[in-house]
Motif scaffolding. Structure first.
Motif, PDB file in Angstrom:
ATOM      1  N   LEU A 284       0.837  -1.208   0.000  1.00  0.00           N
ATOM      2  CA  LEU A 284       0.000   0.000   0.000  1.00  0.00           C
ATOM      3  C   LEU A 284       0.871   1.258   0.000  1.00  0.00           C
ATOM      4  N   ALA A 285       1.941   1.221   0.827  1.00  0.00           N
ATOM      5  CA  ALA A 285       2.846   2.376   0.847  1.00  0.00           C
ATOM      6  C   ALA A 285       3.446   2.595  -0.535  1.00  0.00           C
TER       7      ALA A 285
ATOM      8  N   LYS B  92       2.156   1.665  -3.375  1.00  0.00           N
ATOM      9  CA  LYS B  92       1.095   2.092  -4.286  1.00  0.00           C
ATOM     10  C   LYS B  92       0.820   3.587  -4.142  1.00  0.00           C
ATOM     11  N   LEU B  93       0.725   4.033  -2.890  1.00  0.00           N
ATOM     12  CA  LEU B  93       0.447   5.459  -2.665  1.00  0.00           C
ATOM     13  C   LEU B  93       1.630   6.325  -3.102  1.00  0.00           C
TER      14      LEU B  93
ATOM     15  N   GLN C 261       8.525   3.980   1.631  1.00  0.00           N
ATOM     16  CA  GLN C 261       8.220   5.342   1.201  1.00  0.00           C
ATOM     17  C   GLN C 261       9.391   5.956   0.436  1.00  0.00           C
TER      18      GLN C 261
END
Ligand SMILES: Nc1ncnc2c1ncn2[C@@H]1O[C@H](COP(=O)(O)OP(=O)(O)OP(=O)(O)O)[C@@H](O)[C@H]1O
Ligand SMILES: [Mg+2]
Lengths: 241, 324
Positions: A88-89, A91-92, A140
């Motif tokens: 998810l990290a 993807k964002l 990130q």
């Protein structure tokens, strides 16, 4: 200098200022431990650096792409597996679908959790959760990594190992790390530089350098811990009535 | 480098000794190591995997728990026996308090006539259609209210109020507006289900730990990504209990509407059957209808909501310690 804090101040509403005239420079690739008594505004300062809160006075300079953040409790999403949390990290951050899985697996390997990718957060121990959380903040891919007492809730054995782990990863990835703690030993164990934040208002009152000798010589490290502890207590005693 | 491997258990701290209090050092027995406590990457990996396997649960085998099935069945049998026992005491006239066997007989008659199947099917179909439309209407409204503070302030109290108002209160209005048609029945179902689904979703969103939003912000989520990737999945348990309550309200409202609004183009549902039993003063029909209404409610809960909820909670580790 990736991080420059100049006369930074913060007050909530019209109460007394939590932070007042905070000055600090943090160099590229540096590991800084930010030490202070409970409630002195460490989290507030970190949140300001992360852009989660705005300062009420002063100026700060942080990398334009923002900072990665690691919270005290792992703050993993319980509806996702360990790997999906990391994905998810990614993807964002805008990483394409094809790369996400490989990247996430690499990161899990980096924190020695290669086999636990399909587990859900509640199936992991506290130390494992924090390592997933560390992997997520590395996902990130920001130069600056802010950590808010990430190991405070762990047992001593696990924490010792995670200290080693974090030092290793810091050396491997060359991140700039600001590590918040109220534990003097932890600050001495990890930081290249220890900044002491006073309480009410929070302000950087003194700093110490921790050398490579301190990493291997327990006596030397113990001595520095004693000095810093004494200074911290002096700071706390100031508030006695 | 063997000298590195000894963690310092109790650091002799000159600063501490020379002056200050002894409180903190005696309170904390176990200290973190001040120096590196492992000898390298391989050593660290090994230590960590040892700790990991010590600290995480071994996988538990999933077995069918027969007590889950047997206990409710036993409870049901006990209740029916008690009922039969009471009836056989002969305290009340048999036509006022029929026994289990009388009701069973009536079931058979109704089944043979086909009116039982018709009533169950008509009601179930209406209940489900009404419920699904309610979900489709309530979900976007709920999300909007939960996310936009002024809207919430404006309409929140009204929606909570509507939840308290028995939806049967809408029946007269609906009959005046829509006459004796299906529209009347659906209107009443909507007024029952929609407020409770909206409320469930709002409270689901309210219960999201604020930290999840911080994590989303730090990870760089846009507004839409935040709503879809974080808020909605995080609110799912609350939303689901809102749906459950919404279904219960749909079903109840439907029964109320069917009992009161009879005739016209409104088909023959379970509520109509109940009403018919009253008109004929036939207690076995009344009890058959009540039992069927109850049975449909229980079956939907057991077959639809319970498995979804259990799966959801188990995946999030929220089931441990509950008595489900
Ligand atoms: N949103 C807020 N509104 C009002 N006051 C706040 C808010 N956040 C923090 N404070 C106050 O600011 C002070 C510093 O809080 P902060 O959480 O930054 O301390 P901390 O050093 O991180 O403490 P701890 O060691 O307990 O984590 C506290 O007195 C707290 O009550
Ligand atoms: Mg804090």
């Amino acid at each position: 200098m990736p991080v420059v804090l100049e006369n930074l101040g913060k007050r909530f509403g019209d109460g007394a200022p939590v932070l007042d005239d905070v000055n600090a420079n943090i160099a590229q690739g540096e590991f800084v431990a930010l030490l202070g008594a409970s409630g002195c505004g460490k989290s507030t300062l970190l949140n300001i650096m992360a852009g989660l809160e705005l300062p009420t006075s002063g100026a700060l300079e942080v990398p334009s792409d923002g900072a990665a953040f690691m919270f005290q409790d792992a703050a993993l999403f319980p509806w996702l597996t360990a790997r999906e949390n990391i994905e998810l990290a990614l993807k964002l951050r805008g990483v394409g679908k094809a790369d996400r899985r490989t990247k996430a697996n690499e990161l899990l390997d980096l924190v020695h959790l290669g086999g636990a990718g399909d587990k859900r957060p509640h199936e992991l121990s506290g130390g494992m959760r924090q390592r997933v959380s560390l992997a997520r903040s590395l996902a990130q891919d920001r130069q600056l990594l802010l950590m808010d007492e990430p190991f405070a809730a762990l047992d001593a054995i696990t924490r010792d190992l995670l200290h080693d782990e974090l030092e290793r990863i810091w050396k491997e990835t060359g991140r700039t790390i600001v590590f918040v703690t109220h534990n003097v030993r932890e600050a001495v164990r990890l930081g290249q530089r220890v900044l002491l934040l006073s309480s009410r208002p929070g302000r950087v009152v003194q700093e110490w350098n921790v050398t490579e000798e301190h990493r291997t010589d327990a006596g030397l490290a113990g001595q520095l811990t004693g000095v810093i502890t004494a200074r911290l207590r002096e700071e706390i005693r100031r508030h006695a009535k | 480098m063997p000298s590195n491997t000894t963690p310092l258990a109790e650091a002799p701290a000159p600063g501490e000794a020379s002056g200050a209090s002894s409180d903190a050092s005696s309170a904390e027995k176990v200290h973190a190591a001040l120096t590196r406590s492992s000898t390298g990457n391989e050593d660290l990996r090994e230590l960590e995997s040892g700790l990991d396997s010590l600290q995480s649960d071994a996988a538990r085998a999933v077995r069918i728990d027969w007590s889950r099935i047997l206990l409710p069945v036993a409870a049901l049998v006990v209740l029916i026996l008690a009922w039969q026992f009471y009836v056989s005491l002969g305290l009340k006239r048999r036509d006022l308090v029929p026994g289990p066997l009388d009701v069973l007989g009536q079931f058979g008659t109704l089944w043979a006539e086909g009116s039982l199947q018709e009533a169950v099917w008509t009601s179930l179909q209406r209940g489900l259609v009404g419920f699904l439309i309610s979900v489709a209407i309530a979900t976007p409204i709920g999300l909007l209210l939960a996310q936009v503070a002024p809207l919430r302030r404006a309409f929140g109290p009204l929606i909570s109020g509507l939840q308290v108002l028995p939806s049967v209160a809408w029946v007269p209005a609906a009959i005046i507006w829509f006459g004796l048609t299906d529209a009347t029945v659906y209107f009443v179902v909507f007024m029952g289900a929609i407020p409770s689904i909206i409320n469930g979703l709002i409270s689901g969103v309210d219960q999201i730990p604020p930290q999840y939003r911080s994590v989303g912000t730090v990870l760089g989520a846009s507004r839409l990504q935040m709503a879809v990737q974080i808020i909605l999945p995080a609110a799912l348990p609350g939303y689901l209990s809102g749906l459950k309550q919404g279904w219960a309200f749909s079903w109840r409202s439907l029964m109320a509407a069917e009992i009161i609004a009879v005739g016209g183009t409104i088909g023959f549902g379970l509520g109509s059957m109940l009403n018919q039993g009253r008109d004929l003063a036939d207690m076995t029909v009344v009890m058959s209808a009540i039992l069927l209404i109850l049975a449909v409610g229980i079956l939907i809960e057991l077959l639809v909501f319970a498995p979804i909820e259990k799966r959801l909670l188990r995946r999030r580790g929220l089931l441990a310690g509950s008595t489900r």
